[in-house]
Enzyme design. Structure first.
Site, PDB file in Angstrom:
ATOM      1  N   LYS A 102       0.848  -1.207   0.000  1.00  0.00           N
ATOM      2  CA  LYS A 102       0.000   0.000   0.000  1.00  0.00           C
ATOM      3  C   LYS A 102       0.876   1.247   0.000  1.00  0.00           C
ATOM      4  O   LYS A 102       0.696   2.165  -0.794  1.00  0.00           O
ATOM      5  CB  LYS A 102      -0.900  -0.017   1.243  1.00  0.00           C
ATOM      6  CG  LYS A 102      -1.743   1.214   1.417  1.00  0.00           C
ATOM      7  CD  LYS A 102      -2.487   1.194   2.740  1.00  0.00           C
ATOM      8  CE  LYS A 102      -2.255   2.473   3.491  1.00  0.00           C
ATOM      9  NZ  LYS A 102      -2.775   2.482   4.838  1.00  0.00           N
ATOM     10  N   CYS A 123     -19.263   8.660   1.819  1.00  0.00           N
ATOM     11  CA  CYS A 123     -19.657   7.299   2.205  1.00  0.00           C
ATOM     12  C   CYS A 123     -18.703   6.808   3.295  1.00  0.00           C
ATOM     13  O   CYS A 123     -17.850   5.976   3.062  1.00  0.00           O
ATOM     14  CB  CYS A 123     -19.599   6.393   0.973  1.00  0.00           C
ATOM     15  SG  CYS A 123     -20.364   4.796   1.266  1.00  0.00           S
ATOM     16  N   CYS A 169     -26.061   9.039   2.176  1.00  0.00           N
ATOM     17  CA  CYS A 169     -26.874   8.620   1.028  1.00  0.00           C
ATOM     18  C   CYS A 169     -27.843   9.728   0.619  1.00  0.00           C
ATOM     19  O   CYS A 169     -28.239   9.819  -0.533  1.00  0.00           O
ATOM     20  CB  CYS A 169     -27.657   7.365   1.370  1.00  0.00           C
ATOM     21  SG  CYS A 169     -26.643   6.040   1.979  1.00  0.00           S
ATOM     22  N   CYS A 180     -25.644  11.706  -1.685  1.00  0.00           N
ATOM     23  CA  CYS A 180     -24.838  10.975  -2.664  1.00  0.00           C
ATOM     24  C   CYS A 180     -25.601  10.776  -3.981  1.00  0.00           C
ATOM     25  O   CYS A 180     -26.760  10.376  -3.986  1.00  0.00           O
ATOM     26  CB  CYS A 180     -24.447   9.623  -2.075  1.00  0.00           C
ATOM     27  SG  CYS A 180     -23.491   8.629  -3.210  1.00  0.00           S
TER      28      CYS A 180
HETATM   29  S1  SF4 Z   1     -25.653   5.742  -1.787  1.00  0.00           S
HETATM   30 FE1  SF4 Z   1     -23.635   6.708  -1.700  1.00  0.00          FE
HETATM   31  S2  SF4 Z   1     -23.333   7.187   0.469  1.00  0.00           S
HETATM   32 FE2  SF4 Z   1     -25.016   5.716   0.352  1.00  0.00          FE
HETATM   33  S3  SF4 Z   1     -24.037   3.715   0.663  1.00  0.00           S
HETATM   34 FE3  SF4 Z   1     -24.157   4.096  -1.540  1.00  0.00          FE
HETATM   35  S4  SF4 Z   1     -22.208   5.055  -2.096  1.00  0.00           S
HETATM   36 FE4  SF4 Z   1     -22.421   5.180   0.115  1.00  0.00          FE
END
Ligand code: SF4
Length: 351
Positions: free
Chosen positions: A240, A312, A319, A322
């Site tokens: 990494k 996230c 969400c 997002c």
């Molecule tokens: S919608 Fe976006 S923030 Fe929600 S779990 Fe999925 S990637 Fe993550």
């Protein structure tokens, strides 16, 4: 509670950095993300068409790439363009440029630290420093190696603070380039251990750093190795870190650097052929999956790490903001693990 207050609380919950500045940056980021979705729809339609072009015409090996990879990844990239994350400000690859700036200020008589709050005021100067490849010398490379050695089990802001203190301490002691192999070799184990006591496993890392400095002095002409095998032979350096060092120090990308955010997100999104928690195995799977897309090997780390630090996060997924949380006329993919309860609460106006 209003939605904006709710968002701010969630930001605090999900915040990996404790400074008010980064909280503020994140808060502003999420507002930008929210507004941008409405304001730039026409623009994003064009970008989504571009995404589709990228996912075609890739040859047979792309059959192992899950269908949702490129649509999701490219949308995450679009979101990342609108947000500044901890990895963008004080991630390990940013530290040598920050130390370079501190050296310049020191030479001009300014001995003050640059707090995380103040970094946004220096972004243009930092960019100029980073873009001048002549600045990437053996001191820059060594400092990158040290900050990555310190980074495991250490928060970004602590790593930055320790690196800055160490560097300033050596500048004050008369080392022209601050933190360097010579300065470490002239420091006792106890003294070094005391100076870095805030980082995780500091005693072990103090030992590693002294041992590594000796090896670099004796076998690598006071520079760091320029290949992954020699790098991972150094104590405390794994793949990494090794891949990030190679990219930042020698502009060489021969593998993907995978951290815990990447492991979590790749599993959540079903991007891997099987559930895999070991970062090194995730690295191998991603390298096989993206064998025809080596242009992504370097960028995928900051794209996903920054997304995992802000939108996230492990302890507070956003969400509600997002772009992957819903399908509409502009979004043609959806995240498989949306927090539906959170969205329901938001829709009901609950906190
Ligand atoms: S919608 Fe976006 S923030 Fe929600 S779990 Fe999925 S990637 Fe993550």
């Amino acid at each position: 509670m209003s939605q904006s207050k709710y968002f701010k609380n969630k930001i605090k919950l999900s915040n990996n950095l404790s400074t008010t500045t980064v909280t503020k940056v994140k808060s502003e980021n999420t507002e930008v993300l929210d507004q941008s979705k409405t304001q730039s729809r026409t623009k994003r339609v064009r970008k989504l068409q571009h995404i589709k072009l990228e996912t075609t015409d890739d040859g047979d090996d792309d059959s192992i790439i899950p269908d949702n990879f490129f649509p999701m990844y490219n949308k995450i990239k679009e979101m990342r363009k609108l947000i500044t994350t901890p990895v963008d400000l004080i991630g390990c690859v940013k530290i040598p440029a920050l130390l370079f700036l501190i050296t310049k200020r020191f030479q001009n008589g300014i001995t003050d630290e640059i707090s995380i709050d103040q970094i946004p005021n220096h972004l243009e100067e930092l960019k100029l420093i980073e873009n001048n490849k002549l600045n990437i010398d053996k001191f820059w490379r060594f400092q990158l190696l040290v900050t990555l050695l310190f980074s495991s089990q250490t928060k970004d802001e602590i790593n930055y603070q320790v690196m800055q203190n160490l560097h300033l301490n050596y500048l004050i002691k008369g080392y022209k380039n601050g933190l360097c192999i010579e300065s470490i070799l002239n420091t006792s184990y106890n003294e070094l251990d005391q100076m870095i006591f805030k980082i995780g496993f500091h005693s072990r890392k103090a030992n590693y750093l002294i041992e590594t400095s000796k090896i670099l002095h004796e076998n690598f002409n006071d520079d760091i190795p320029n290949n992954i095998n020699d790098l991972i032979n150094l104590k405390g350096i794994g793949y990494k870190m090794g891949h990030l060092i190679l990219q930042g120090a020698w502009n060489e990308t021969v593998g993907i650097s995978v951290d815990t955010h990447m492991v979590r997100l790749c599993n959540m999104f079903n991007w891997l052929p099987k559930n895999e928690k070991n970062p090194d195995n995730v690295r191998k799977l991603l390298e096989i999956m993206l064998i025809n897309h080596k242009d992504l090997w370097m960028e995928i780390n900051p794209v996903l790490v920054g997304f995992g630090q802000t939108v996230c996060t492990p302890i507070g997924r956003r969400c509600d903001l997002c772009w992957l949380s819903k399908i509409d006329e502009f979004n043609d993919v959806k995240c498989p693990v949306i927090d539906k309860k959170l969205l329901l609460r938001i829709n009901r106006g609950e906190n």
